[in-house]
Design an enzyme around this catalytic site. Structure first.
Site: not given
Ligand SMILES: [Zn+2]
Length: 372
Positions: A66, A168, A210, A218, A309
């Site tokens: 805004e 997957a 994993t 990652l 899991r």
């Molecule tokens: Zn604001």
């Protein structure tokens, strides 16, 4: 006089919905960059239908949409209508309340898509505007606006991140060839798609299984990302090896290991992980408790990448909001782990499903319980 080009309607037909679509377009420009804030767009239209200001929120700490639109409009904001994808704020955060700026600029009507679920706002912004004699209309573009800010809405309404379950799956329904084994299933096209998704989320989560089987980094590779990606490991007994590759990349984003109190009390396990930069967080062992800990840290979204899991636990605890599955034409044979114990997701079971071909693979995604 026309305010649109390439538009089939006459200018006199431009509606609130059209201007709101433009505000939503601006909001979307902030995707992946504003967390933990929502994405917001604003458009200011003069009484004779000219767009005199527009803007978006670019990142947390930067001016709100805004304010950017008002700065562009200057004195032309007097007597104009402000279209805003979210209720303007009324709390003094890092940038001051927008509602006072809006009223002082002489805006006479505010059209907002949706109320801000932030408990500090939640209708108070609208009430302030009305108290200053401004007409407030709420609801134009509501569904699209809520969808755009789904992670922020989930954090505000439920105190936890929006959870996407990703997997997957082979043609015969398996996610690995054998328990504890790394199996590369998807094509380059599907892998690139998955990396792009990682560019927009706050956090990515896996189970310790994993980490032990795949030793993944990652990180978001090959995708533009402005903010650090939080990596989360669900590891009740602190079995994450200190030499895990994910801990070699703490400069790319924090690594949080969620564990039980009795494991966290074992200094022989905890200290080597902390020495590598990991943050140890105690939970009661459920996914839900881990999500609350992430919510307390203003994490708005979590991509749950596995393994079996963690997927199963999250599904059983009913905390999965969205599912994204990559189906491959390969078969893996009967020694493997089945996805959610063999459960099959059809696009028709998901809400607002989307299906996309990615090389030889097919990605199916959609909401589990509907967008809020
Ligand atoms: Zn604001």
């Amino acid at each position: 006089m026309s305010t649109w080009t390439g538009y089939s309607k006459r200018s006199g037909d431009v509606t609130d919905a059209d201007y709101m679509a433009r505000a939503l377009f601006h909001a979307a420009r902030g995707r992946g960059r504003t967390t933990p804030n929502p994405v917001v767009g604003a458009v200011i239209v003069s009484a004779d239908g000219v767009v005199v200001g527009e803007g978006f929120h670019a990142r947390a700490g930067a001016p709100h949409a805004e304010v950017n639109a008002l700065d562009m409009a200057g004195p032309k904001a007097r007597g104009a209508t402000l279209y805003c994808s979210l209720e303007p704020c009324c709390h003094t955060g890092r940038t001051g309340p927008c509602v006072a700026r809006i009223a002082d600029a002489g805006i006479t009507r505010v059209v907002a898509a949706v109320q801000d679920p932030n408990p500090l706002v939640r209708g108070r912004g609208f009430a302030f505007l009305e108290s200053r004699g401004i007409t407030v209309d709420v609801g134009t573009g509501r569904a699209a606006a809520a969808l755009l800010n789904q992670p922020f809405f989930t954090l505000m309404n439920e105190g936890r991140p929006f959870v996407t379950l990703k997997a997957a799956i082979s043609a015969d329904g398996y996610i690995t060839e054998a328990p504890g084994q790394r199996t590369a299933l998807t094509s380059d096209a599907a892998n690139r798609h998955a990396q792009r998704i990682r560019a927009e989320i706050d956090s990515i989560g896996v189970g310790v299984g994993t980490i032990l089987a795949d030793d993944p980094l990652l990180t978001a590779r090959g995708a533009y990302r402005e903010l650090p990606l939080i990596r989360v490991i669900f590891d009740r007994h602190l079995r994450t090896p200190p030499e895990a590759r994910v801990l070699s990349t703490v400069e790319a984003g924090p690594v949080m290991i969620l564990t039980l109190a009795e494991a966290a009390e074992r200094a022989d396990r905890r200290q080597p992980l902390e020495a590598r930069g990991a943050t140890i967080v105690v939970t009661d062992g459920t996914i839900r408790s881990g999500l609350r800990a992430l919510g307390d840290r203003s994490v708005t979204s979590l991509l749950l990448e596995g393994g079996a899991r963690v997927h199963e636990a999250a599904w059983m605890e009913r905390v999965v909001d969205y599912v994204r599955l990559y189906a491959t034409p390969k078969s893996l044979g009967p020694q493997g782990l089945k996805f959610l114990n063999g459960r099959r997701f059809l696009a028709a079971e998901l809400i607002e499903p989307r299906v996309e071909s990615l090389g030889p693979d097919v990605m199916t995604e959609g909401y589990v319980h509907g967008p809020s």
